[in-house]
Design an enzyme around this catalytic site. Structure first.
Site, PDB file in Angstrom:
ATOM      1  N   THR A 163      -1.228 -11.991  -5.870  1.00 33.44           N
ATOM      2  CA  THR A 163      -0.130 -12.044  -4.891  1.00 33.44           C
ATOM      3  C   THR A 163      -0.769 -12.195  -3.512  1.00 33.44           C
ATOM      4  O   THR A 163      -1.080 -13.309  -3.101  1.00 33.44           O
ATOM      5  CB  THR A 163       0.760 -10.795  -4.971  1.00 33.44           C
ATOM      6  OG1 THR A 163      -0.056  -9.633  -4.880  1.00 33.44           O
ATOM      7  CG2 THR A 163       1.534 -10.767  -6.279  1.00 33.44           C
ATOM      8  N   THR A 201      -2.792   1.342 -12.902  1.00 30.85           N
ATOM      9  CA  THR A 201      -2.925   0.621 -11.645  1.00 30.85           C
ATOM     10  C   THR A 201      -2.287  -0.739 -11.676  1.00 30.85           C
ATOM     11  O   THR A 201      -2.192  -1.327 -12.729  1.00 30.85           O
ATOM     12  CB  THR A 201      -4.394   0.404 -11.308  1.00 30.85           C
ATOM     13  OG1 THR A 201      -4.457  -0.229 -10.030  1.00 30.85           O
ATOM     14  CG2 THR A 201      -5.061  -0.514 -12.303  1.00 30.85           C
ATOM     15  N   GLU A 288      -5.418  -5.562   1.059  1.00 30.86           N
ATOM     16  CA  GLU A 288      -4.757  -6.381   2.074  1.00 30.86           C
ATOM     17  C   GLU A 288      -5.395  -6.203   3.445  1.00 30.86           C
ATOM     18  O   GLU A 288      -5.460  -5.100   3.974  1.00 30.86           O
ATOM     19  CB  GLU A 288      -3.265  -6.040   2.135  1.00 30.86           C
ATOM     20  CG  GLU A 288      -2.511  -6.654   0.964  1.00 30.86           C
ATOM     21  CD  GLU A 288      -1.052  -6.257   0.896  1.00 30.86           C
ATOM     22  OE1 GLU A 288      -0.301  -6.943   0.207  1.00 30.86           O
ATOM     23  OE2 GLU A 288      -0.678  -5.259   1.532  1.00 30.86           O
ATOM     24  N   ASN A 410       1.961  -7.276   5.830  1.00 29.12           N
ATOM     25  CA  ASN A 410       3.079  -6.484   5.329  1.00 29.12           C
ATOM     26  C   ASN A 410       4.311  -6.501   6.222  1.00 29.12           C
ATOM     27  O   ASN A 410       5.405  -6.177   5.772  1.00 29.12           O
ATOM     28  CB  ASN A 410       2.616  -5.058   5.058  1.00 29.12           C
ATOM     29  CG  ASN A 410       1.811  -5.027   3.783  1.00 29.12           C
ATOM     30  OD1 ASN A 410       2.326  -5.369   2.730  1.00 29.12           O
ATOM     31  ND2 ASN A 410       0.538  -4.681   3.880  1.00 29.12           N
TER      32      ASN A 410
END
Lengths: 415, 415
Positions: A163, A201, A288, A410
Site C-alpha cells: 500500500t 501483524t 511510512e 497520512n
C-alpha cells in the site's frame, strides 16, 4: 538481504528467495484496477498440494471481513488449504455482512478458476477501511493471475500487496534438519502504516515444504511472532486487518516434525523465527515516511516481559521518534518513555547508550560529544541500548523515525 | 474565554482572570536568562498568608527533582505554603541528587528574599530533560521577580512558564457558596508537548481564597483532574514533570468548607472542575503544531471507564490526528482506534459522527457528502462523536491534530 542473524548453522538464507522458494509453490501478482492505477494490487499464491494452515490475527475488536471469513474456514479445513489471495486498495473492514460475503465470493471464484475444492482458499485484504471490496474487479483479476502463476512470481506477488510500502518485502531460508533432509521456508509481508502488531501483524504469508500439523505450525508461528512482528511499531496503531498466515505443504518429502522440542523442531523454529524477524525489521525499516531504522535494545530488566514493554514504549514515543528524525541526541525523551512504560525502573541504576556512546548512567547525564552523537544518529541505522540494571530480562524492539512524510502520507492518504 | 460550560449558576467566569484573581495573591514573570533569549522564564507567585496545599504528580517512574523535593515538603508543611516558583528552560529531570539540591537552593533563596519561613516555597521546573538547573541565574531572577510582584502579574507569570506553548493559559472563576459568601479560584497552566497526563499534568498552579484543609483540597483536585487534565493528550508521552498544584489561603474570610458533599463543597468543586477543564482544553488547543482542536465524545459505553479509555485511545492515535490535519473524513481510522482500545465494543452497534454528520452505523458505512465532511473537518474545532450502543458510560477527551509543525518542533527542539 544483509541483516541475517549471525552463525546460526541450522539455516541459510536464499538469495532473492520468497514465497515460492519452498517446493511446490507458485505465485503471481497482477493489476486488476482496484487502485485506479496500473499498480499491481492482486496477489495469488498456490500450493501444488493441500497444506496444513495456521494463522494469527489482530487483537483489534473491529476486524476485517477477511478475518471473519478466515477463522471458521481454518476450523473447517485446517489441512486442506491450497491458495492465498491478497488484494491491496481495500481493507474490507467495517463492511458488515456484505464484506464477508464478498470475501467468500473471491474465495469461490479462486477455487473455480483453479479447479480447487471448496474451502481451500485463504483471502486477505489491505487498504482503506470502509470501502466495499470490488469483487467485480478482483474476480477477473484472479483469472488473469492464474495465467501468470509460476515459481518466478514471488516478487510480483509481494509487490501486489503493497500500500504505502516503498519496497516489497520477501525472504526465504533453507533449514537443514538434524534428523536428515532439508526444508525451505519462504515469506512475504506488507506493512508501512497502522503498524503496532498485537498478536499478529499487517499481512504476512509464510510458505514451507516442511511437514507439520496445523497445531504445531500455529505454535511455531506464535513463537516466531512474539520475537518478530510483536516487536515492531510504526505508529502505535493496531490495524483491523493484521494477519500472519503459515502454510505447510510437505513437498520436501520429509518425515513430519512431531514436536518443536525435537532437534528437527528446533531447527525449523530457528529458521522460521529468523525469517519472521527479517520481515518484521523490513516492515519497520519501510515504515511510512521513515528515514531511519531504529533498534531499541533493553537489557537488565526485571523480566523479559518488562523488557519488551519498555522497548515497545520507546518504539512508540512520538517524541523519541521525532528527535531521531532530527538526529538530536535528546536522550531525556528515552528516559521519559522508559519511565512511563510501567515497568520496574530505578533511574539510579539505568544506563543508556546510543550505539557505543554512553549518555546516561547512575541517575545522571554523562558528558558526551554532541557532534559525534548527532553524527551517530544521522546514520540510517540507529541503536538505542538501555540497561535497566535490575535483572536479566531483555528484549529488542524495532521502529523507524517520525518524519514530515509520515504526516504527509497520512494527512493525504485518501486524496 | 468563550468555552464556558453552560448554565452552571454556581460560578461565573472572571474576564482576563488568572492566579491573582482570588484575594491575597500576587504574581510576577521575568526573564532571568535561562533560555538564552529575552523570553520570560521565571514565574513567582505569593500568597499574603499561609496556604493549605495539595498536589498531584506524574505517574512516570522517572520524576523531576522538583517532584522529589515537593513530596516530602508537602508532608512536612501541608498548611504553610506561601510561594510558588516556576522556571522554564530546564526540566531539572534526570539530574540526580544535585538536582534536588538545586531545587532546595531555589526554595531557600525565595524564602530569604521574601522573608518567608523555611519550607513555604513550592518549586516547579519545565524544559529540556537532563540539563542542570541554572541556580546562578534563577536566584538573581527571584530578587528581580520579587520587585515586580503584584496583583497585575498573573499573565506575566503564565507567560514565563511557557516552553513550546504559543499562548499563555490562565483563567479564573468566582463561586457563590450556597452557605453565603463568594470565593474565587484562579489558575495558570503550561503544556504543549510531552502531554498525556496520567495522575496530573504538565505544570498547573491553582490559587484560591477559599478555606479548605489540605486533604479536602487534594480530594477536590483529584475529582477535577479526572474530568480535565486526565482527558487530554497531545502526543501520548507522559512527562517526568507533570504537576498540578492547588493552594488555598482562606483570604475570602469564609467558613471552612468541611466536605465536598455539602452545598458549599459542591459549588467549589463545580467551579474548580470548570476551571481545570478550561485550562486542559487550552493545553490541548495549544498542543505542539496544532491547527485544530478535537473533542472526542464517547457515549453508550459499558462503563465510564471504558468510555474514557476509548476516547483517550482515539485522542492518541497518530493516524486519526494526521487525518484531521488533512481534514480527511477517514472515519475508518477512528473505528480502528476504538477497536484496539480494549473496551467492550460491538461494531454492529457502533454509531459514529463528525459533528452532526453520521458516517457509520450498524456495522456499515453510511453514504455522506465527502465535500461537506471535509469542510466540517477544516474548521478549527472538530467534534468526533462515537456512540458504542452498549450502555450508559460516557466520557470526553480533548486533543489536537498532528501536523508538520509537530515534527518540526520536536525534531529541532534542542537546536
Amino acid at each position: 538481504m544483509t541483516e541475517h542473524s549471525p552463525s546460526q548453522t541450522a539455516y541459510e538464507w536464499i538469495d532473492q528467495g520468497g514465497i515460492t522458494a519452498p517446493r511446490g509453490w507458485q505465485a503471481a501478482g497482477v493489476s486488476c484496477g482496484i487502485r485506479n492505477s496500473r499498480r499491481p494490487d492482486l496477489a495469488l499464491v498456490l500450493s501444488d498440494t493441500p497444506c496444513a494452515a495456521a494463522a494469527l490475527f489482530t487483537t483489534n475488536a473491529v476486524t476485517s471481513a477477511h478475518i471473519q471469513y478466515a477463522r471458521p474456514l481454518l476450523e473447517r479445513n485446517p489441512t486442506g488449504m491450497r491458495a492465498v489471495v491478497v488484494n491491496s486498495g481495500s481493507a474490507n473492514a467495517c463492511t458488515g455482512a456484505a464484506g464477508v460475503e464478498a470475501t467468500a465470493t473471491v474465495a469461490r471464484a479462486t477455487e473455480e478458476t483453479l479447479g480447487l475444492p471448496t474451502d481451500s482458499t485463504f483471502v486477505m485484504s489491505t487498504g482503506v477501511i470502509g470501502l466495499p471490496l470490488p469483487v467485480e474487479k478482483i474476480v477477473p483479476g484472479i483469472a488473469q493471475a492464474a495465467q501468470e502463476l509460476g515459481p518466478a512470481g514471488a516478487l510480483n506477488a509481494a509487490r501486489a500487496t503493497m500500500t504505502t510500502d516503498i519496497r516489497p518485502k520477501q525472504g526465504a531460508v533453507r533449514v537443514a534438519l538434524p534428523g536428515g533432509g532439508v526444508c525451505t521456508i519462504g515469506g512475504m509481508a506488507k506493512g508501512s502504516g497502522m503498524i503496532h502488531p498485537n498478536m499478529a501483524t499487517m499481512l504476512c504469508t509464510l510458505t514451507t515444504d516442511a511437514t507439520l500439523s496445523p497445531e504445531l505450525l500455529r505454535a511455531a508461528l506464535r513463537h516466531a511472532a512474539d520475537r518478530s512482528f510483536h516487536c515492531i511499531s510504526v505508529d502505535g496503531d493496531t490495524s483491523t486487518n493484521d494477519t500472519l498466515l503459515a502454510l505447510a505443504n510437505g513437498q520436501a518429502g520429509l518425515p513430519q516434525i512431531s514436536s518443536l522440542d525435537t532437534p528437527d523442531g528446533q531447527a525449523f523454529l530457528a529458521g522460521l523465527t529468523a525469517l519472521c524477524q527479517y520481515l518484521a525489521r523490513e516492515v519497520a525499516r519501510d515504515g511510512e515516511g521513515a528515514t531511519r531504522f531504529v533498534t531499541i535494545q533493553v537489557r537488565g530488566a526485571a523480566s523479559d516481559t518488562d523488557a519488551h514493554r519498555a522497548a515497545m514504549t520507546v518504539a512508540r514515543s512520538p517524541l523519541v521518534k521525532t528527535a531521531i528524525f532530527g538526529a538530536d541526541p535528546n536522550w531525556g525523551r528515552i528516559v521519559c518513555a522508559l519511565g512511563y512504560s510501567e515497568v520496574a525502573l530505578d533511574p539510579a541504576r539505568l544506563r543508556l547508550s546510543f550505539g557505543e556512546m554512553q549518555v546516561f548512567a547512575n541517575g545522571v547525564p554523562l558528558a558526551f560529544d554532541e557532534q559525534a552523537a548527532h553524527k551517530l544518529l544521522s546514520e540510517p541505522d540507529v541503536l538505542i541500548d538501555a540497561d535497566l540494571g535490575l535483572g536479566s530480562g531483555s528484549a529488542v524492539a524495532w521502529t523507524c523515525d517520525f518524519s514530515y512524510d509520515y504526516i504527509k502520507i497520512n494527512a493525504e492518504y485518501r486524496s
